[in-house]
Structures are given as C-alpha cells and as structure tokens.
Write a protein that holds these residues in place. Structure first.
Motif, PDB file in Angstrom:
ATOM      1  N   LEU A  36      10.743 -31.578   2.361  1.00 19.12           N
ATOM      2  CA  LEU A  36      11.996 -32.640   2.023  1.00 19.12           C
ATOM      3  C   LEU A  36      11.244 -33.738   1.475  1.00 19.12           C
ATOM      4  N   ASP A  37      11.907 -34.391   0.277  1.00 14.60           N
ATOM      5  CA  ASP A  37      11.579 -35.641  -0.384  1.00 14.60           C
ATOM      6  C   ASP A  37      11.713 -36.767   0.562  1.00 14.60           C
ATOM      7  N   PRO A  38      10.746 -37.761   0.416  1.00 13.22           N
ATOM      8  CA  PRO A  38      10.901 -38.825   1.457  1.00 13.22           C
ATOM      9  C   PRO A  38      12.153 -39.653   1.387  1.00 13.22           C
ATOM     10  N   GLU A  39      12.822 -39.572   0.304  1.00 13.89           N
ATOM     11  CA  GLU A  39      14.356 -40.195   0.451  1.00 13.89           C
ATOM     12  C   GLU A  39      15.186 -39.187   1.297  1.00 13.89           C
ATOM     13  N   ASP A  40      15.050 -38.006   1.210  1.00 14.28           N
ATOM     14  CA  ASP A  40      15.858 -37.233   2.128  1.00 14.28           C
ATOM     15  C   ASP A  40      15.683 -37.012   3.562  1.00 14.28           C
ATOM     16  N   THR A  41      14.321 -37.289   3.642  1.00 16.81           N
ATOM     17  CA  THR A  41      13.852 -37.532   5.251  1.00 16.81           C
ATOM     18  C   THR A  41      14.592 -38.834   5.581  1.00 16.81           C
ATOM     19  N   GLN A  42      14.289 -39.880   5.057  1.00 19.29           N
ATOM     20  CA  GLN A  42      15.022 -41.196   5.462  1.00 19.29           C
ATOM     21  C   GLN A  42      16.482 -41.073   5.486  1.00 19.29           C
ATOM     22  N   ALA A  43      16.925 -40.375   4.677  1.00 20.32           N
ATOM     23  CA  ALA A  43      18.435 -40.004   4.860  1.00 20.32           C
ATOM     24  C   ALA A  43      18.983 -39.417   6.052  1.00 20.32           C
ATOM     25  N   PHE A  44      18.270 -38.228   6.380  1.00 24.47           N
ATOM     26  CA  PHE A  44      18.306 -37.535   7.583  1.00 24.47           C
ATOM     27  C   PHE A  44      18.114 -38.297   8.888  1.00 24.47           C
ATOM     28  N   GLY A  45      17.233 -39.218   8.658  1.00 24.15           N
ATOM     29  CA  GLY A  45      16.936 -40.231  10.091  1.00 24.15           C
ATOM     30  C   GLY A  45      18.127 -41.249  10.343  1.00 24.15           C
ATOM     31  N   ALA A  46      18.670 -41.733   8.882  1.00 28.57           N
ATOM     32  CA  ALA A  46      19.685 -42.676   9.305  1.00 28.57           C
ATOM     33  C   ALA A  46      20.881 -41.957   9.560  1.00 28.57           C
ATOM     34  N   THR A  47      21.089 -40.890   9.025  1.00 22.72           N
ATOM     35  CA  THR A  47      22.255 -40.047   9.396  1.00 22.72           C
ATOM     36  C   THR A  47      22.247 -39.716  10.959  1.00 22.72           C
ATOM     37  N   LEU A  48      20.984 -39.660  11.739  1.00 29.96           N
ATOM     38  CA  LEU A  48      20.909 -39.302  12.919  1.00 29.96           C
ATOM     39  C   LEU A  48      21.202 -40.476  13.678  1.00 29.96           C
ATOM     40  N   MET A  49      20.642 -41.817  13.280  1.00 33.88           N
ATOM     41  CA  MET A  49      20.837 -43.025  13.775  1.00 33.88           C
ATOM     42  C   MET A  49      22.559 -43.393  13.757  1.00 33.88           C
ATOM     43  N   ASP A  50      23.080 -43.001  12.767  1.00 34.64           N
ATOM     44  CA  ASP A  50      24.672 -43.436  12.591  1.00 34.64           C
ATOM     45  C   ASP A  50      25.548 -42.790  13.448  1.00 34.64           C
ATOM     46  N   LEU A  51      25.066 -41.609  14.012  1.00 34.44           N
ATOM     47  CA  LEU A  51      25.930 -40.697  14.846  1.00 34.44           C
ATOM     48  C   LEU A  51      26.114 -41.715  16.160  1.00 34.44           C
ATOM     49  N   ASN A  52      25.264 -42.080  16.825  1.00 35.61           N
ATOM     50  CA  ASN A  52      25.684 -42.897  18.018  1.00 35.61           C
ATOM     51  C   ASN A  52      26.597 -44.167  17.738  1.00 35.61           C
ATOM     52  N   ALA A  53      26.434 -44.786  16.261  1.00 36.94           N
ATOM     53  CA  ALA A  53      27.035 -45.949  16.257  1.00 36.94           C
ATOM     54  C   ALA A  53      28.416 -45.642  15.841  1.00 36.94           C
ATOM     55  N   SER A  54      28.658 -44.580  15.119  1.00 30.19           N
ATOM     56  CA  SER A  54      29.977 -44.549  14.481  1.00 30.19           C
ATOM     57  C   SER A  54      30.813 -43.240  15.041  1.00 30.19           C
ATOM     58  N   VAL A  55      30.351 -42.486  15.861  1.00 27.96           N
ATOM     59  CA  VAL A  55      30.860 -41.302  16.437  1.00 27.96           C
ATOM     60  C   VAL A  55      31.272 -41.361  17.940  1.00 27.96           C
ATOM     61  N   ARG A  56      32.326 -41.277  18.310  1.00 25.19           N
ATOM     62  CA  ARG A  56      32.765 -41.357  19.706  1.00 25.19           C
ATOM     63  C   ARG A  56      33.729 -40.290  20.135  1.00 25.19           C
ATOM     64  N   PRO A  57      34.061 -39.970  21.514  1.00 20.84           N
ATOM     65  CA  PRO A  57      35.095 -39.382  21.785  1.00 20.84           C
ATOM     66  C   PRO A  57      36.395 -39.920  21.673  1.00 20.84           C
ATOM     67  N   CYS A  58      37.486 -39.239  21.108  1.00 15.69           N
ATOM     68  CA  CYS A  58      38.788 -39.597  21.118  1.00 15.69           C
ATOM     69  C   CYS A  58      39.248 -40.219  22.406  1.00 15.69           C
ATOM     70  N   MET A  59      39.774 -41.396  22.413  1.00 17.01           N
ATOM     71  CA  MET A  59      40.245 -41.927  23.885  1.00 17.01           C
ATOM     72  C   MET A  59      41.433 -40.977  24.321  1.00 17.01           C
ATOM     73  N   THR A  60      42.030 -40.202  23.548  1.00 15.34           N
ATOM     74  CA  THR A  60      43.148 -39.442  23.974  1.00 15.34           C
ATOM     75  C   THR A  60      42.844 -38.082  24.635  1.00 15.34           C
ATOM     76  N   CYS A  61      42.086 -37.399  23.560  1.00  7.84           N
ATOM     77  CA  CYS A  61      41.775 -35.922  23.913  1.00  7.84           C
ATOM     78  C   CYS A  61      40.377 -35.452  24.088  1.00  7.84           C
TER      79      CYS A  61
END
Length: 200
Positions: A36-61
């Motif tokens: 992977l290019d360094p930019e892709d590696t950084q983007a991959f890491g940023a995506t992993l970090m973003d998961l906990n910050a932005s994705v959550r269980p739906c409060m209904t289902c």
C-alpha cells in the motif's frame, strides 16, 4: 528471527478476526506495509479510527447507523407492523439483499447460551418488548439461526410474547438444521420467509 514489534502487533490485531489465522494475518500485515502507498495506509488507519466515532447501533432496532436511527427505521414506506428478529447485524444485510422483505428488523446481538453465560439480559430483548407494545406489532418473525442457541432463543421469545396480541412465526423451509442465516443464499432465504410457520 521475529518481525519488528509494530508488525507483530498488527498481526495480533488481524488474528482477532474470526477465520483469520497466523499466516493470513501475516499476509495482511505485510501487504499493508509493503504494497500500500503511505497515503492509502493513512486513509485505512483513519477509517478504522472513524468507525468508533461515527458508527453506532440504531437506538430503535440495533442495526448500524451514523445517526440516532437507521435508514430502515426511518423509512415510512416499510411495513411497521411486521418485525423480523435476527441475531446479528450482518443478518439484516442478508435479508435486505433478498429484496422481498419490506418490514422492519430487530437485532438481538447474539443468542441465548447458558453454557457460555449468555442470558436474556445480555441481549437486546428489553427494547424488543417495548417495540412490540408501542408499535402494535402484528407479526413477529423469529429468524434466529437453526443452532442450539438459536432454537433456545426462539423458544424464549415465543414464551415471553405468547400472551401478547402478536402472531409469532418462525422461518422454516430451506434452512438446514444447524444452518447459519448469514451463509444462506438469497433463494434459500426467500423460501425460508415464504415457508415461515406459526410457533406452537
């Protein structure tokens, strides 16, 4: 000779993924490092970090969303009176890919297993009770896996809802004993939905 510490740590993280052994984990780690290019590696890491910050269980289902409630729960064109209960988030995707079910979902986040210490309070059942009452659910389709834990969960749900004015059905035809819904093909799942039966 061993890998450097950082590579070993990455390998250990990959090994936590179900089905990923030592060799596969090594291959993933070395691919990221050498291909992977360094930019892709950084983007991959940023995506992993973003998961906990932005994705959550739906409060209904309980499905995954970036908002308080998911797209399925917000969709007013869906049949709000029909609710299908599944074990895992990925089961929702499998059913959605059949393009035949237009009701709503409820994710339990697991199945009852006394031998593993998984009790009703460990699952998303209390909110299911509230939904059945508040949404005036007419049909509760139990789509847990055909495993011992899945069958135990189905029987438990039937027991707690048997005095409610709701039709309780269980998916059937097409899924073998011990079968996992996540691995079923779309035709098999269609047949299972069509062949659902009232639980006795």
């Amino acid at each position: 000779m061993n890998y450097p510490r950082a590579i070993n740590q990455l390998i250990d993280h990959f090994r936590k993924i179900p089905g990923v052994g030592q060799k596969t984990a090594e291959r993933y780690a070395l691919f990221i490092l050498t291909q992977l290019d360094p930019e892709d590696t950084q983007a991959f890491g940023a995506t992993l970090m973003d998961l906990n910050a932005s994705v959550r269980p739906c409060m209904t289902c309980g499905f995954l969303t970036e908002n308080e409630t998911c797209d399925i729960c917000r969709d007013t064109t869906r049949d709000a009176k029909t609710l299908i209960v599944v074990e895992e988030v990925k089961d929702v995707i499998v059913f959605e890919n059949t393009h035949t079910f237009n009701g709503r979902y409820h994710v339990l986040n697991g199945a009852l297993s006394p031998s593993e210490g998984i009790a009703p309070e460990d699952l998303n059942i209390t909110s299911l009770k509230s939904r059945v009452d508040s949404e005036s659910t007419e049909e509760l389709i139990i789509a847990t896996n055909f495993s011992e834990a899945g069958e135990t969960t189905a029987l438990y749900l039937k027991h707690i809802f048997e005095n409610n004015a709701v039709n309780i059905t269980r998916i059937g035809y097409g899924l073998p004993a011990g079968g996992n819904i996540s691995y079923a093909d779309e035709i098999t799942l269609n047949k299972a939905l069509e062949g659902r039966k009232k639980m006795n």
